[in-house]
Structures are given as structure tokens and as C-alpha cells.
Scaffold this active site. Structure first.
Site, PDB file in Angstrom:
ATOM      1  N   SER A  94       0.763  -1.061  -0.138  1.00  0.00           N
ATOM      2  CA  SER A  94      -0.056  -0.035  -0.063  1.00  0.00           C
ATOM      3  C   SER A  94       0.857   1.137  -0.056  1.00  0.00           C
ATOM      4  CB  SER A  94      -0.878  -0.001   1.407  1.00  0.00           C
ATOM      5  OG  SER A  94      -1.332   1.418   1.426  1.00  0.00           O
TER       6      SER A  94
ATOM      7  N   TYR B 173      -1.963  -1.116  10.903  1.00  0.00           N
ATOM      8  CA  TYR B 173      -2.173  -1.455   9.620  1.00  0.00           C
ATOM      9  C   TYR B 173      -0.753  -1.191   8.658  1.00  0.00           C
ATOM     10  CZ  TYR B 173      -3.748  -1.575   4.873  1.00  0.00           C
ATOM     11  OH  TYR B 173      -3.614  -2.023   3.358  1.00  0.00           O
TER      12      TYR B 173
ATOM     13  N   LYS C  89       1.961  -3.948   6.977  1.00  0.00           N
ATOM     14  CA  LYS C  89       2.153  -3.829   5.363  1.00  0.00           C
ATOM     15  C   LYS C  89       3.812  -3.595   5.431  1.00  0.00           C
ATOM     16  CE  LYS C  89      -1.507  -4.839   3.443  1.00  0.00           C
ATOM     17  NZ  LYS C  89      -1.965  -6.038   2.929  1.00  0.00           N
TER      18      LYS C  89
ATOM     19  N   ASN D 166      -4.983   4.769  -4.012  1.00  0.00           N
ATOM     20  CA  ASN D 166      -6.370   4.815  -3.603  1.00  0.00           C
ATOM     21  C   ASN D 166      -7.568   3.926  -4.651  1.00  0.00           C
ATOM     22  OD1 ASN D 166      -5.063   6.810  -1.829  1.00  0.00           O
ATOM     23  ND2 ASN D 166      -6.905   6.975  -0.956  1.00  0.00           N
TER      24      ASN D 166
HETATM   25  P1  NAD Z   1     -10.999  -6.833   1.347  1.00  0.00           P
HETATM   26  O1  NAD Z   1     -11.212  -6.673   2.955  1.00  0.00           O
HETATM   27  O2  NAD Z   1     -12.225  -6.629   0.475  1.00  0.00           O
HETATM   28  O3  NAD Z   1     -10.176  -8.112   0.731  1.00  0.00           O
HETATM   29  C1  NAD Z   1      -9.166  -8.697   1.534  1.00  0.00           C
HETATM   30  C2  NAD Z   1     -10.189 -10.355   1.843  1.00  0.00           C
HETATM   31  O4  NAD Z   1      -9.150 -11.078   2.422  1.00  0.00           O
HETATM   32  C3  NAD Z   1     -11.288 -10.525   2.345  1.00  0.00           C
HETATM   33  O5  NAD Z   1     -12.172 -11.210   1.448  1.00  0.00           O
HETATM   34  C4  NAD Z   1     -11.161 -11.100   3.720  1.00  0.00           C
HETATM   35  O6  NAD Z   1     -12.259 -12.072   3.878  1.00  0.00           O
HETATM   36  C5  NAD Z   1      -9.820 -12.037   3.303  1.00  0.00           C
HETATM   37  N1  NAD Z   1      -8.941 -11.996   4.371  1.00  0.00           N
HETATM   38  C6  NAD Z   1      -8.654 -11.313   5.300  1.00  0.00           C
HETATM   39  N2  NAD Z   1      -7.819 -12.121   6.135  1.00  0.00           N
HETATM   40  C7  NAD Z   1      -7.696 -13.165   5.890  1.00  0.00           C
HETATM   41  C8  NAD Z   1      -7.096 -14.472   6.410  1.00  0.00           C
HETATM   42  N3  NAD Z   1      -6.164 -14.544   7.473  1.00  0.00           N
HETATM   43  N4  NAD Z   1      -7.120 -15.502   5.615  1.00  0.00           N
HETATM   44  C9  NAD Z   1      -7.860 -15.557   4.649  1.00  0.00           C
HETATM   45  N5  NAD Z   1      -8.532 -14.615   4.035  1.00  0.00           N
HETATM   46  C10 NAD Z   1      -8.489 -13.573   4.782  1.00  0.00           C
HETATM   47  O7  NAD Z   1      -9.792  -5.781   0.891  1.00  0.00           O
HETATM   48  P2  NAD Z   1      -9.277  -5.179  -0.420  1.00  0.00           P
HETATM   49  O8  NAD Z   1      -9.639  -3.713  -0.579  1.00  0.00           O
HETATM   50  O9  NAD Z   1      -9.678  -6.078  -1.534  1.00  0.00           O
HETATM   51  O10 NAD Z   1      -7.612  -5.336  -0.258  1.00  0.00           O
HETATM   52  C11 NAD Z   1      -7.073  -6.503  -0.599  1.00  0.00           C
HETATM   53  C12 NAD Z   1      -5.557  -6.201  -0.218  1.00  0.00           C
HETATM   54  O11 NAD Z   1      -5.045  -4.928  -0.703  1.00  0.00           O
HETATM   55  C13 NAD Z   1      -5.552  -6.349   1.337  1.00  0.00           C
HETATM   56  O12 NAD Z   1      -4.335  -6.649   1.529  1.00  0.00           O
HETATM   57  C14 NAD Z   1      -5.238  -4.737   1.600  1.00  0.00           C
HETATM   58  O13 NAD Z   1      -4.652  -4.326   2.931  1.00  0.00           O
HETATM   59  C15 NAD Z   1      -4.440  -4.156   0.407  1.00  0.00           C
HETATM   60  N6  NAD Z   1      -4.754  -2.757  -0.011  1.00  0.00           N
HETATM   61  C16 NAD Z   1      -6.121  -2.455  -0.178  1.00  0.00           C
HETATM   62  C17 NAD Z   1      -6.210  -1.025  -0.365  1.00  0.00           C
HETATM   63  C18 NAD Z   1      -7.659  -0.380  -0.628  1.00  0.00           C
HETATM   64  O14 NAD Z   1      -7.580   0.687  -0.248  1.00  0.00           O
HETATM   65  N7  NAD Z   1      -8.812  -1.205  -0.748  1.00  0.00           N
HETATM   66  C19 NAD Z   1      -5.228  -0.192  -0.603  1.00  0.00           C
HETATM   67  C20 NAD Z   1      -3.914  -0.646  -0.549  1.00  0.00           C
HETATM   68  C21 NAD Z   1      -3.765  -1.865  -0.084  1.00  0.00           C
HETATM   69  C1  WQD Z   2      -9.026  10.089   1.022  1.00  0.00           C
HETATM   70  C2  WQD Z   2      -9.285  11.460   1.479  1.00  0.00           C
HETATM   71  C3  WQD Z   2      -9.559  11.973   3.495  1.00  0.00           C
HETATM   72  C4  WQD Z   2     -13.452   9.943   4.106  1.00  0.00           C
HETATM   73  C5  WQD Z   2      -6.602   4.886   2.952  1.00  0.00           C
HETATM   74  C6  WQD Z   2      -5.647   4.185   3.965  1.00  0.00           C
HETATM   75  C7  WQD Z   2      -4.410   3.610   2.976  1.00  0.00           C
HETATM   76  C8  WQD Z   2      -5.227   2.671   1.802  1.00  0.00           C
HETATM   77  C9  WQD Z   2      -6.219   3.547   1.282  1.00  0.00           C
HETATM   78  C10 WQD Z   2      -5.284   0.402   2.475  1.00  0.00           C
HETATM   79  C11 WQD Z   2      -8.529  11.991   2.574  1.00  0.00           C
HETATM   80  C12 WQD Z   2     -10.687  12.097   2.773  1.00  0.00           C
HETATM   81  C13 WQD Z   2     -12.117  10.523   3.710  1.00  0.00           C
HETATM   82  C14 WQD Z   2     -14.389  10.837   4.641  1.00  0.00           C
HETATM   83  C15 WQD Z   2     -13.040  12.792   3.939  1.00  0.00           C
HETATM   84  N1  WQD Z   2      -5.652   1.588   2.252  1.00  0.00           N
HETATM   85  N2  WQD Z   2     -12.060  11.779   3.425  1.00  0.00           N
HETATM   86  N3  WQD Z   2     -14.228  12.176   4.404  1.00  0.00           N
HETATM   87  O1  WQD Z   2      -6.670   7.720   3.739  1.00  0.00           O
HETATM   88  O2  WQD Z   2      -5.778   8.249   1.532  1.00  0.00           O
HETATM   89  O3  WQD Z   2      -5.919   5.868   2.484  1.00  0.00           O
HETATM   90  O4  WQD Z   2      -7.138   4.116   1.975  1.00  0.00           O
HETATM   91  O5  WQD Z   2      -3.929   0.224   2.288  1.00  0.00           O
HETATM   92  O6  WQD Z   2      -3.694   2.863   3.852  1.00  0.00           O
HETATM   93  O7  WQD Z   2      -5.253   4.859   4.931  1.00  0.00           O
HETATM   94  O8  WQD Z   2      -8.156   6.979   1.778  1.00  0.00           O
HETATM   95  O9  WQD Z   2     -10.497   7.223   1.103  1.00  0.00           O
HETATM   96  O10 WQD Z   2      -9.976   7.166   3.454  1.00  0.00           O
HETATM   97  O11 WQD Z   2      -9.393   9.245   2.204  1.00  0.00           O
HETATM   98  O12 WQD Z   2     -13.064  13.797   3.761  1.00  0.00           O
HETATM   99  O13 WQD Z   2     -15.530  10.330   5.139  1.00  0.00           O
HETATM  100  O14 WQD Z   2     -10.674  11.643   1.760  1.00  0.00           O
HETATM  101  O15 WQD Z   2      -9.413  12.764   4.622  1.00  0.00           O
HETATM  102  O16 WQD Z   2      -7.967  13.367   2.335  1.00  0.00           O
HETATM  103  P1  WQD Z   2      -6.758   7.412   2.336  1.00  0.00           P
HETATM  104  P2  WQD Z   2      -9.640   7.662   2.391  1.00  0.00           P
END
Ligand code: NAD
Ligand code: WQD
Length: 352
Positions: free
Chosen positions: A126, A150, A154, A180
Site C-alpha cells: 500500500s 495496519y 504492510k 487509492n
Molecule cells: P478486502 O477486505 O475486500 O479483501 C481482503 C480479503 O481477504 C477479504 O475477502 C477477507 O475476507 C480476506 N482475508 C482477510 N484475512 C484473511 C486471512 N487471514 N485468511 C484468508 N482470508 C483473509 O480488501 P481489499 O480492498 O480487496 O484489499 C486487498 C488487499 O489490498 C489487502 O491486503 C489490503 O490491505 C490491500 N490494500 C487495499 C487498499 C484499499 O484501499 N482497498 C489499498 C492498499 C492496499
Molecule cells: C481519502 C481522502 C480523507 C473519508 C486509506 C488508507 C490507506 C489505503 C487506502 C489500504 C482523505 C478524505 C475520507 C471521509 C473525507 N488503504 N475523507 N471524508 O486515507 O488516503 O487511504 O485507504 O492500504 O492505507 O489509509 O483514503 O478514502 O480514507 O481518504 O474527507 O468520510 O478523503 O481525509 O483526504 P486514505 P480515504
């Protein structure tokens, strides 16, 4: 049929979209997910969209015995490891849960992979590993620092992957740092379905638009940005999914270019940003969403959210140079597809 891929977390938001992209690219997939943050319905819908049933196994990445059974039954080329918990606020309240699930789960998976000599991995990292960036756009050599469990989980996995690649050069470990992710499959059949009130901006906006939430609170309007609100690199989830296919192609090219006697790796630990390279402010996203959905999005400005940074957007050059991948879809596409999913599925995968 191309190579077989194990997709952990494949029932989740990014994983389900990636399953479709992998199937379209000809890969054979097995999904492994404990459904802790997803539903079986997502897998059913992916199966309908691709016109064949997906092999799904309900299980946890910390369960070594179950993983071993799967590695005995299948000959995998690679693992795409999405499984993890991702809520920043929850990670502050429950750090042990996050370290156990995300770090211990990854270690167990890597141990089983090593035992069965499957040494190609694509890990979901991430942009959060960059913390408050010193320079923009953020490239892969930028300093890494995290302020919440979190993000630390990572970063910890990235360190483990780096150490592993040094200890044994036959590992090929790509860490994709997502910016994002937003949007949905254009069919409107699968999408992001957060439990409870969304923490992230896009699902919050779409739930306001559909009338489930009253108004958006914008966290801060005094940042040093174009309009005072936070700036992020929003990337369409189908572009992101395609980035995984490109990463897999890269691993295959590396594997085929090695001579059979060469046990050393040319990949090692390879971090790659997946972003568009463009920043969009919170207000810009809100106004685009209102335009495409033709719905009012009432909002109020409130105090900054603890831990937020002013601006965060990627340098996407490395992904283009090494993987030949770049994001194609616009902010308008992201809003349109999110609205399509949200308006067709106001309660997400839950029919009631
Ligand atoms: P999500 O929660 O929709 O998907 C994650 C999946 O993993 C879920 O289906 C959950 O049930 C499964 N899971 C969690 N822990 C598990 C375990 N111990 N064993 C088996 N399954 C498990 O999240 P997402 O948004 O699809 O994110 C996928 C990956 O990408 C995650 O690792 C997340 O940290 C990373 N990521 C997400 C974002 C984002 O903003 N969505 C941004 C950067 C990184
Ligand atoms: C985006 C912008 C908020 C909600 C997060 C995790 C990051 C990654 C992606 C997993 C910011 C603003 C948000 C609201 C708002 N996930 N905001 N009102 O914080 O960039 O990233 O998701 O790895 O680790 O931290 O994403 O969508 O929460 O926020 O004003 O109700 O929107 O302040 O500027 P962020 P976000």
C-alpha cells in the site's frame, strides 16, 4: 490453459476484480479466503460473470495444514496474496489482530510456499508505507514510514520479503503498492461492500448519493492543496486488477528467460507503485460524482482526520517501464462505475 494461480483474499474487493482479469487472461485460479470481510456471493457473481464456476476454498492464511493440502492438490506457478485486514482505525484499536492476521498469515503462507517450492509471489502492499511523503510524486525509492499498525503490518511484510529474497535468490517477490483503489466492474455486479459505515471516501460518497447516509464530512479544508482538501491518487479497480496480470506476465517472462540450471532469481524483492500518477482533491471527486450520478452530495467541512496527509500520488513510471502497465481509466469512469454498482446494489451483497 495458462499457469495456475492461488489467490488469497480473492473474495474481497480487489481480489474479486482481479479474479476476472486473471480468467480473461487465461489463468486457472483457486481462491482461498476466510470470508472475514467478504461474502460468498461475491464469488458466485464472479462465476456468473466469467461463465464458469470458480474453485473456492474457505480457509485462513494462518492455517498451515489447510494450505498444505491445497499445495498438494494443485501445482501453482504463483500466489497473489490479497488476504489481510485493512481498516486503519480498527488496527489502532486491535493491533494484535492486525499483526497476527497480516504478518503471521503472510509468514505461514511463505513457509508453505517454500515447502512446496512455489517461489513466485505478488503481495498487496500500500501507499500507506510511504507515510507523509517528503516529495511528490512518490517513487519506489522514497523513504518508508508508517504511523498505524495496519501500515506497520504492510511494512513488516515488505521487510520479510526483502530478507527472504536476500537469503534465497530463487524467490521472485513483487510488492505492489496500491494508491487509492475505487470503482467497480462495469457490469455493476461486483464492487466494494464495506461493513458498517465506510471509512474511505468513495464508498462514503456513494452511500450519500444513494440516500443511505445523510451527508459527507470532509476532513479538513486548510491543506496546502488546490482547494484546501486532501489530494489522492484514485485508481480504478479494474486498472489495478490488470496491473496484477502484468506483474504475473513479468514473473513468467523472468522464469522463461532463465536457463534451467540457473537457480538464482533475477527478480528478488521488487516494489512497484500502482497508481495513475495524478492527484485529485476530495472536492473534485465529490463534484465529479455528483455530476455523473445526478444526485446531490451534501457535505460539511470538519476538522482534519488524525494521521491524514495533505497530498499523496504516485510516480507510475516503474510500472510502465518494467511491466508495460499504465492506468487507463479516468475519475469520471471511476465515479460512473461506483455509482452503477451502488445504485444496483444499495445494500451491497446483502439482498435485504
Ligand atoms: P478486502 O477486505 O475486500 O479483501 C481482503 C480479503 O481477504 C477479504 O475477502 C477477507 O475476507 C480476506 N482475508 C482477510 N484475512 C484473511 C486471512 N487471514 N485468511 C484468508 N482470508 C483473509 O480488501 P481489499 O480492498 O480487496 O484489499 C486487498 C488487499 O489490498 C489487502 O491486503 C489490503 O490491505 C490491500 N490494500 C487495499 C487498499 C484499499 O484501499 N482497498 C489499498 C492498499 C492496499
Ligand atoms: C481519502 C481522502 C480523507 C473519508 C486509506 C488508507 C490507506 C489505503 C487506502 C489500504 C482523505 C478524505 C475520507 C471521509 C473525507 N488503504 N475523507 N471524508 O486515507 O488516503 O487511504 O485507504 O492500504 O492505507 O489509509 O483514503 O478514502 O480514507 O481518504 O474527507 O468520510 O478523503 O481525509 O483526504 P486514505 P480515504
Amino acid at each position: 490453459m495458462k499457469n495456475k494461480i492461488l489467490v488469497t483474499g480473492g473474495a474481497g474487493y480487489i481480489g474479486s476484480h482481479t479474479c476476472i482479469a486473471l480468467h480473461e487472461a487465461g489463468y486457472d485460479i483457486v481462491v482461498y479466503d476466510n470470508l472475514s470481510n467478504s461474502s460468498r456471493e461475491a464469488i458466485n457473481r464472479v462465476s456468473t460473470l466469467i461463465g464458469q464456476s470458480i474453485e473456492f476454498i474457505k480457509g485462513d492464511t494462518r492455517d498451515a495444514e489447510m494450505l498444505k493440502q491445497i499445495f498438494v492438490a494443485h501445482q501453482f506457478f504463483a500466489v497473489i496474496h490479497f488476504a489481510g485486514l485493512k481498516a486503519v482505525g480498527e488496527s489502532v484499536a486491535k493491533p494484535l489482530l492486525y499483526y497476527n492476521n497480516n504478518v503471521s498469515g503472510s509468514i505461514t503462507l511463505l513457509e508453505v510456499m517454500a515447502e512446496y517450492n512455489v517461489k513466485n509471489l505478488i503481495f498487496s502492499s500500500s501507499a500507506t508505507v510511504y507515510g507523509d511523503p517528503e516529495t511528490l510524486p512518490i517513487d519506489e525509492n522514497s523513504k518508508r514510514s508508517c504511523t498505524n499498525p495496519y501500515g506497520q503490518s504492510k511494512l513488516a511484510v515488505e521487510h520479510i520479503l526483502e530478507d527472504l529474497s536476500v537469503s534465497d535468490q530463487s524467490w521472485n517477490l513483487i510488492s505492489l503498492r496500491y494508491f487509492n483503489p475505487v470503482g467497480s466492474h462495469p457490469s455493476g455486479q461486483i464492487g466494494e461492500d464495506p461493513n458498517d459505515i465506510p471509512n474511505n471516501l468513495m464508498p462514503y460518497i456513494s452511500q450519500v448519493a444513494v440516500g443511505k447516509l445523510e451527508k459527507l464530512s470532509i476532513f479538513g479544508n486548510d491543506y496546502p492543496t488546490v482547494d484546501g482538501t486532501g489530494v489522492r491518487d484514485f485508481i480504478h479497480v479494474t486498472d489495478l486488477a490488470q496491473g496484477h496480470v502484468s506483474a504475473l506476465n513479468y514473473l513468467e517472462q523472468q522464469a522463461s528467460s532463465k536457463s534451467s540450471s540457473d537457480t538464482t532469481s533475477s527478480v528478488g524483492f521488487l516494489p512497484i507503485n500502482l497508481g495513475t500518477g495524478k492527484g485529485t482533491s476530495v472536492l473534485e471527486l465529490v463534484s465529479t460524482f455528483a455530476k455523473v450520478s445526478k444526485q446531490p452530495i451534501p457535505y460539511q467541512f470538519v476538522a482534519r482526520r488524525a494521521g491524514d496527509v495533505a497530498s499523496c500520488y504516485a510516480s507510475a513510471d516503474k510500472a510502465k517501464a518494467l511491466l508495460g502497465w499504465q492506468a487507463k481509466l479516468s475519475i469520471t469512469d471511476m465515479c460512473q462505475d461506483t455509482w452503477h454498482w451502488q445504485s444496483m446494489n444499495p445494500n451491497g451483497y446483502n439482498e435485504t
